[in-house]
Motif scaffolding. Structure first.
Motif, mmCIF file in Angstrom:
data_model
loop_
_atom_site.group_PDB
_atom_site.id
_atom_site.type_symbol
_atom_site.label_atom_id
_atom_site.label_comp_id
_atom_site.label_asym_id
_atom_site.label_seq_id
_atom_site.Cartn_x
_atom_site.Cartn_y
_atom_site.Cartn_z
ATOM 1 N N ASP A 39 20.026 0.183 -2.940
ATOM 2 C CA ASP A 39 19.164 -0.883 -3.447
ATOM 3 C C ASP A 39 20.055 -2.046 -3.889
ATOM 4 O O ASP A 39 20.972 -1.851 -4.681
ATOM 5 C CB ASP A 39 18.407 -0.307 -4.649
ATOM 6 N N LYS B 214 11.581 -5.916 -13.967
ATOM 7 C CA LYS B 214 12.612 -4.928 -14.308
ATOM 8 C C LYS B 214 14.011 -5.528 -14.160
ATOM 9 O O LYS B 214 14.879 -5.368 -15.020
ATOM 10 C CB LYS B 214 12.460 -3.717 -13.390
ATOM 11 N N ARG C 288 2.805 -5.884 -5.699
ATOM 12 C CA ARG C 288 3.024 -5.258 -7.014
ATOM 13 C C ARG C 288 4.495 -4.812 -7.167
ATOM 14 O O ARG C 288 5.111 -5.007 -8.198
ATOM 15 C CB ARG C 288 2.092 -4.060 -7.160
ATOM 16 N N GLN C 289 5.016 -4.199 -6.069
ATOM 17 C CA GLN C 289 6.398 -3.706 -6.130
ATOM 18 C C GLN C 289 7.372 -4.856 -6.457
ATOM 19 O O GLN C 289 8.241 -4.735 -7.314
ATOM 20 C CB GLN C 289 6.768 -3.077 -4.771
ATOM 21 N N GLN C 290 7.188 -5.977 -5.762
ATOM 22 C CA GLN C 290 8.074 -7.125 -5.998
ATOM 23 C C GLN C 290 7.917 -7.646 -7.425
ATOM 24 O O GLN C 290 8.886 -8.033 -8.067
ATOM 25 C CB GLN C 290 7.760 -8.279 -5.020
ATOM 26 N N HIS D 150 6.993 -5.878 -10.091
ATOM 27 C CA HIS D 150 7.661 -4.934 -10.995
ATOM 28 C C HIS D 150 9.172 -5.087 -10.893
ATOM 29 O O HIS D 150 9.881 -5.056 -11.894
ATOM 30 C CB HIS D 150 7.242 -3.501 -10.689
ATOM 31 N N ASP D 151 9.655 -5.228 -9.650
ATOM 32 C CA ASP D 151 11.107 -5.415 -9.465
ATOM 33 C C ASP D 151 11.572 -6.649 -10.224
ATOM 34 O O ASP D 151 12.573 -6.619 -10.931
ATOM 35 C CB ASP D 151 11.440 -5.613 -7.975
#
Ligand SMILES: Nc1ncnc2c1ncn2[C@@H]1O[C@H](COP(=O)(O)OP(=O)(O)OP(=O)(O)O)[C@@H](O)[C@H]1O
Length: 803
Positions: A568, A210, A202-204, A206-207
């Motif tokens: 980041d 975004k 999920r994080q990837q 969303h990244d």
């Protein structure tokens, strides 16, 4: 004995090959990737979903932009039992009925592979690979709806890829009226795929969305997925236009490989190399092609050495030429020999080709004047005679060249020793004294080696200098270069042409095939998606690698809501976020190699990823982005690109450094001011107590100690004086707005006033040099109230005592 050997033995040779041949067959690309999904980024359910989103969104962005439409893209992920359904819809130009099956149902089918133009997609694999993954894991066909701008009705397909043939297998094909299709009532494309997946990445995901929003500020994206209560909207930056339109370019001469050059030579319709170069490559006109050809001639034919007319010869030049001419009449012969001899004597040196031209010109003139016939034989004899004289004392000529090219420490015997030996080499070598650069260096080396053995030193630098000086003196031969077809058939000659192309200075390729985001929009994109205190961005000029132009951009956001810890790193290629394989990416290597402590970021051990509440973004735009693999996750380590990445980051990092320095000095200043603010009043009180005099005003003192800028007001009856004192060490330009409750008068010329609903705004922007002060005086009713606002000077440097 190995099994193959034993089989060979038993079968008496040959049998195994036939046996193997039975099992050998071509493998379709679809079958290959079915087995090697990981190569395309479909190695797990979690990652597969992210890659499928990426492929569909990249295509949607490419298609909308190409059609000049601002992208509106919706990404929807639904849970359907054990499976997930991905639906991506765009407002692009749509795809025609004929093309839909191929685009989605055939790998290696696309519009961009052969185009030298910046686009997200390159290979024509992406979306069909997603279809392949979906059918493989769910057994369901992909559902595609598309409506083109011209068409009323939408086309609907359900299809899978036949992996044996790499061809689409259409299961449903329908035409749908506007109300009947799932597609929003605009033109565009919608793809729906069911697949085995999970939301562990999920994080990837969303990244990816975004970061796509950061570098595509002109796009609007909406993401719905099971973990979100509400769809997440990524709005476009107001006023952000579509990226500049790009144009296709031809290859650049500095970028082709030998195999490609040979293929191009074989395929071209040009007959001459000059035409070929100008037709098939970018940035090659008549002038550049001539330079390339000369450089090719130097490699292919070698250069020609020319010689001065020797002073002491047994037979003078004129006599030698005269002797070579027979039966042409005394006057004509004398005129001919005299003119050839005079022309040669007036020249510093003459090569064999030049000598030929001179003899021809003189012969033509004399023929006309004396009505004699100077045919080929006599001309050749004359050339040979003159050349014999010209080359009869090469040693003297070479002596002066070697002497000029060597340091003064070489003694006379060494210089003349080398010149003598070099003269022998020219004598023994090609009759026309044509030598390539490498052969020439060989002449120098062998001559120098002989000297060294006689106990004289003649090092590498001296040798190279002599070879250089001779090469510069030598002339490019005027011979015709071979024709295109001959070069195409001879690998060695083609490689000489390639070298000449690479060695010639040629303008960098045009950059209208690229569309950088621009520093301004990189910053706007970062501002939109990251809440920070500081932003900086840099866009470099275009450079070339392997014939493809590229541009690097970098951006930094710092502070604010950004998390502390390892910085980041956002990586982008042609506006596509790179989500996986960070560790294998050239961008990461470059960031790690920079000494971030110099720029104010913490970097444990002085190398590696820096720490701090910061985001670093890097964007590489190119007509051919060199990825490390087909899944396009990481950039390969190409030195030219790495250099530019470093320079772009350093440009942005320098701004970060000065921001952080300033911030640090402001923090120090604030601390000092706080301490003084506490101590000074106490001292003033004590002083007044001890001396019995009134408590002094300490604001001025504070400003002086802090090297501040102070703004003070003094009201004397109806006269108001605002004084700016600059105690700092540089000139200051405060922008002062004095807001007063009644109408002021007697204002000086450098101040202005506006009446806004019963309040008067006086604007005054004095320029106050270091250590000096400025005054504004005006008249006003004596019960007026004041409110002053000062801009243009940092708050920490300002002491105001004026309300
Ligand atoms: N949403 C879309 N709208 C219009 N055309 C599309 C769309 N998606 C794909 N295409 C067309 O289909 C072609 C194939 O797409 P595909 O994703 O397979 O490859 P690609 O984007 O060219 O390259 P890559 O393999 O690097 O992603 C594209 O080149 C484009 O011409």
């Amino acid at each position: 004995m190995t099994s193959i050997q034993s089989t060979l033995g038993e079968e008496e040779g040959g049998g195994i090959a036939e046996e193997l041949a039975e099992g050998q067959r071509a493998i379709s690309i679809a079958e290959f990737f079915e087995k090697n999904k990981h190569m395309l980024g479909f190695d797990s359910g979690a990652r597969g979903l992210v890659t499928a989103v990426k492929e569909a969104v990249d295509n949607a962005l490419d298609a909308t932009e190409e059609a000049g439409i601002k992208p509106d893209i919706s990404i929807e992920i639904r849970e359907s039992g054990d499976y997930y359904t991905l639906i991506v819809e765009d407002n692009g130009p749509g795809i025609t009925r004929e093309q839909i099956p191929k685009v989605f149902g055939k790998l290696l089918y696309g519009s961009r592979f052969h185009a030298r133009e910046q686009s997200r997609g390159q290979q024509g694999i992406g979306i069909s690979a997603a279809v392949l993954y979906s059918q493989l894991t769910s057994g369901k066909p992909a559902k595609i709806t598309s409506r083109t701008q011209r068409s009323e009705r939408a086309q609907y397909f359900e299809l899978i890829i036949d992996t044996d043939t790499n061809e689409p297998e259409i299961q449903v094909e329908e035409e749908r009226a506007p109300g009947e299709s799932d597609l929003s009532p605009t033109h565009g494309t919608r793809i729906e795929m069911e697949m085995e997946a999970n939301m562990r990445a999920r994080q990837q995901l969303h990244d990816y969305v975004k970061h796509t929003a950061v570098v595509n500020p002109h796009a609007r994206l909406v993401l719905s997925e099971p973990g979100l209560d509400e769809p997440r909207h990524y709005e476009r930056v107001e006023g952000a236009g579509l990226p500049a339109e790009t144009e296709e370019i031809r290859p650049h001469p500095h970028g082709v490989e030998l195999g490609t050059l040979i293929k191009m030579l074989a395929a071209t319709e040009s007959y001459s190399v000059s035409g070929f170069l100008q037709e098939e490559f970018t940035r090659v006109g008549a002038k550049t092609s001539k330079k390339v050809l000369d450089s090719f001639r130097d490699r292919h034919f070698g250069r020609e050495m020319g010689w001065a007319v020797p002073q002491n010869t047994e037979t003078p030049l004129g006599t030698a030429v005269e002797n070579a001419v027979v039966n042409k009449g005394a006057d004509a012969t004398e005129a001919f020999a005299g003119r050839v001899s005079n022309t040669l004597s007036s020249r510093e040196r003459t090569t064999h080709s030049e000598l030929r031209d001179i003899v021809d010109t003189v012969a033509d003139d004399v023929e006309e004047e004396f009505e004699a016939n100077f045919g080929d034989t006599v001309r050749e004899n004359a050339v040979e005679a003159a050349w014999t004289v010209l080359t009869s004392d090469r040693a003297t000529d070479l002596y002066s060249l070697v002497d000029d090219a060597t340091s003064t420490r070489k003694d006379d015997a060494t210089v003349s020793g080398l010149a003598d030996r070099l003269a022998d080499k020219f004598d023994e070598g090609d009759v026309l004294n044509r030598v390539t650069r490498a052969e020439l260096r060989g002449y120098v080396d062998r001559s120098a080696d002989r000297l060294v053995s006689e106990d004289v030193s003649f090092g590498d630098t001296a040798r190279e200098n002599v070879a250089d000086a001779l090469w510069e003196t030598m002339r490019t031969v005027p011979d015709d270069v071979p024709k295109v077809k001959e070069i195409a058939g001879d690998r060695d000659v083609a490689s000489e042409l390639l070298e000449a192309m690479r060695e010639t200075d040629i303008l960098a390729p045009p950059t209208n095939c690229l569309s950088p985001i621009t520093a301004e929009l990189v910053e706007a994109g970062l501002r939109k998606e990251f809440d920070a205190d500081f932003y900086a961005a840099a866009t470099r000029d275009a450079e070339v690698h392997g014939g493809d132009p590229f541009i690097v951009e970098a951006g930094i956001a710092y502070g604010g809501e950004l998390q502390d810890g390892t910085v980041d790193l956002l990586r982008f290629a042609n506006r596509v976020p790179l989500v996986y394989q960070r560790g294998a990416c050239a961008t990461t290597d470059v960031v790690k190699s920079i000494g971030w402590r110099n720029y104010g970021l913490d970097q444990p051990g002085g190398s590696g990823m820096p720490n701090g509440p910061a985001v670093i973004m890097i964007h590489v735009a190119s007509t051919n982005v060199p990825f490390t693999s087909e899944s396009k996750d990481a950039l390969a380590n190409i030195p030219e690109i790495e250099d530019e990445i470093e320079l772009a980051i350093r440009e942005a990092a320098r701004e970060l450094k000065s921001y952080l320095n300033k911030r640090r000095s402001m923090q120090k200043r604030r601390k000092k001011q706080d301490v003084l603010g506490r101590i000074l009043p106490e001292m003033a009180d004590k002083l007044s107590e001890v001396t019995g005099r009134p408590r002094p005003n300490i604001d001025g003192a504070l400003a002086r100690i802090m090297n501040n800028v102070s703004v003070e007001r003094e009201v004397d009856g109806d006269t108001v004086t605002l004084t700016v004192e600059n105690h700092s060490d540089r000139s200051e330009n405060p922008e002062i707005t004095d807001i007063v409750s009644s109408e002021p008068s007697d204002l000086p010329e450098d101040a202005s006033v506006v009446d806004l609903d019963g309040e008067w705004f006086i604007s005054w922007e004095p320029s106050v040099p270091a250590g000096e002060s400025a005054e504004l005086t005006y008249t006003i009713a004596d019960d007026a109230t004041f409110d002053v606002d000062v801009d243009g000077v940092e708050a920490e440097k300002l002491t105001i005592d004026a309300d």
